[in-house]
Design a protein around this motif. Sequence first.
Motif, PDB file in Angstrom:
ATOM      1  N   ILE A 152       0.831  -1.206   0.000  1.00 50.27           N
ATOM      2  CA  ILE A 152       0.000   0.000   0.000  1.00 50.27           C
ATOM      3  C   ILE A 152       0.863   1.253   0.000  1.00 50.27           C
ATOM      4  O   ILE A 152       0.544   2.247  -0.649  1.00 50.27           O
ATOM      5  N   ARG A 153       1.972   1.194   0.690  1.00 47.07           N
ATOM      6  CA  ARG A 153       2.829   2.373   0.810  1.00 47.07           C
ATOM      7  C   ARG A 153       3.408   2.814  -0.541  1.00 47.07           C
ATOM      8  O   ARG A 153       3.903   3.946  -0.655  1.00 47.07           O
ATOM      9  N   SER A 154       3.383   1.952  -1.551  1.00 48.77           N
ATOM     10  CA  SER A 154       3.910   2.319  -2.863  1.00 48.77           C
ATOM     11  C   SER A 154       2.824   2.795  -3.820  1.00 48.77           C
ATOM     12  O   SER A 154       3.118   3.179  -4.943  1.00 48.77           O
TER      13      SER A 154
ATOM     14  N   GLY B  17       1.744   7.165   0.012  1.00 47.86           N
ATOM     15  CA  GLY B  17       1.180   5.881   0.411  1.00 47.86           C
ATOM     16  C   GLY B  17       1.714   5.405   1.745  1.00 47.86           C
ATOM     17  O   GLY B  17       0.984   4.837   2.559  1.00 47.86           O
ATOM     18  N   ARG B  18       2.995   5.644   1.992  1.00 48.42           N
ATOM     19  CA  ARG B  18       3.587   5.221   3.268  1.00 48.42           C
ATOM     20  C   ARG B  18       2.976   6.003   4.431  1.00 48.42           C
ATOM     21  O   ARG B  18       2.632   5.424   5.465  1.00 48.42           O
ATOM     22  N   LEU B  19       2.840   7.324   4.262  1.00 58.37           N
ATOM     23  CA  LEU B  19       2.229   8.135   5.313  1.00 58.37           C
ATOM     24  C   LEU B  19       0.774   7.735   5.519  1.00 58.37           C
ATOM     25  O   LEU B  19       0.304   7.625   6.655  1.00 58.37           O
ATOM     26  N   ALA B  20       0.048   7.493   4.425  1.00 51.64           N
ATOM     27  CA  ALA B  20      -1.359   7.109   4.540  1.00 51.64           C
ATOM     28  C   ALA B  20      -1.501   5.759   5.232  1.00 51.64           C
ATOM     29  O   ALA B  20      -2.417   5.563   6.032  1.00 51.64           O
TER      30      ALA B  20
ATOM     31  N   ALA C 127       5.544  18.632   8.457  1.00 54.98           N
ATOM     32  CA  ALA C 127       6.937  18.262   8.175  1.00 54.98           C
ATOM     33  C   ALA C 127       7.086  16.769   8.451  1.00 54.98           C
ATOM     34  O   ALA C 127       7.902  16.347   9.279  1.00 54.98           O
ATOM     35  N   SER C 128       6.297  15.968   7.760  1.00 57.27           N
ATOM     36  CA  SER C 128       6.238  14.540   8.051  1.00 57.27           C
ATOM     37  C   SER C 128       7.552  13.838   7.728  1.00 57.27           C
ATOM     38  O   SER C 128       8.047  13.930   6.608  1.00 57.27           O
TER      39      SER C 128
ATOM     40  N   GLU D 132      10.530   9.549   3.138  1.00 53.21           N
ATOM     41  CA  GLU D 132      11.147   8.255   2.886  1.00 53.21           C
ATOM     42  C   GLU D 132      10.584   7.624   1.628  1.00 53.21           C
ATOM     43  O   GLU D 132       9.487   7.912   1.192  1.00 53.21           O
ATOM     44  N   MET D 133      11.347   6.727   1.041  1.00 53.58           N
ATOM     45  CA  MET D 133      10.926   5.916  -0.104  1.00 53.58           C
ATOM     46  C   MET D 133      10.532   6.773  -1.304  1.00 53.58           C
ATOM     47  O   MET D 133       9.729   6.372  -2.124  1.00 53.58           O
TER      48      MET D 133
END
Length: 410
Positions: free
Chosen positions: A197-199, A276-279, A395-396, A401-402
Amino acid sequence: MSEQRGGALLRTMASSERATFLELFFDLVFVFALTRVSQRLITDLDGSGETMVAGVGRTLLLFLVLWHVWTITTWVTSRYEPERIVIQALVVGTAFGSLVLGVTLPRALEERALPFVLAYVVMMVGRPLVIVAALRGHPRRTVPLRLAAWAGTSAPLWLAGALLPGARLPLWVVALAVDYLGTYLGWPLPRLGRSRIRSWLVAGEHLAERYQQIFLIALGESVLVIGVAYSGERFSRQGAAAFTLAFLVTALLWRIYFHRAGFLLAEALRRAGSPGRLAESAAQTHLFMVLGVLAAAVGYELVIAHPFDPAEPRWLVFVAGGPVLFLAARSRFEYEIFGRISRSRLAGLLALVLLAPVLTAGPALLALGTVAGVLALVALADARHARGRPPESSASPLGREMRGEAGPEA
């Protein structure tokens, strides 16, 4: 040509990122379903300590089924164009299936196990298969194929549990673990690999709005519990203070959630190199915040019904434990948005943990009042910190990342 027709199902830059009225209609079902979770938890408190723990565990399993349905539906409407007839039909069908889950949930581990499982399995297997057919030859059809394959793997476990009462609970625990493991791993399949999901490429503003809405749904369920508990047979002057405090705690949970971080999730997702990673992380965090709100609602009902009874430890698990869980998850949410955690939230969390043993010496009303006081201090600290300062931007650390790692199916 078929690939182009299938591609019309996907969201585009021109698609509106606001949640649709159909999705809000879908959420109405979850207001009802979450009240069934709270009522089952209340029933679980009638037994001994061990019985209560076992009952809470069983209810948590059923809640996680509901949460999985809501989460996957949200990701579906974030990836695909919600104005398409196919997606609208899927959302309506999922709403009906979720209503069946809510109706059967109070006795889902007893005589209503089969309709509960049939509704869940049909949604989890049927929905991705319909999307596969609608996408035709589009390359992104492999994502719903993965979902259908993993749901088909756990389906026999769900059905076997419904038909075998003696083995129901362990079979359903394993089945639910398979469903959540598939989501975490990206539903890997031989030759097709996996799709984390993060991608995924996601509609950030849409997802942010949906997470805000599920939190508001949980608060709405709390308001419903407060109103029903106070307007029932035990309506009395003695419960008026508990009624007022319960609403105050609910309002404070709303205030603490939306103070900056709750408003900035959409901005953080827009800025993220890997939205996607944050979500994905925010979805996990909202699970625990919603659980905290539901637990607190159970506490409200107990205190309104028995305001001057001694605050039993098992009551405090909900009266104080719910807000503790909320503050812990809200602290993580703040880190996801800003990369830091406010000391006021940590101080409030610690204060509730340390005060909980002391509160057993007083009435339940005093315990609820103490929780309201601690949450009020956290909210006041937020307001004082923000006074005279420009609004803080997101400022997540997760969004940095990624970057650039989204695959061809994203």
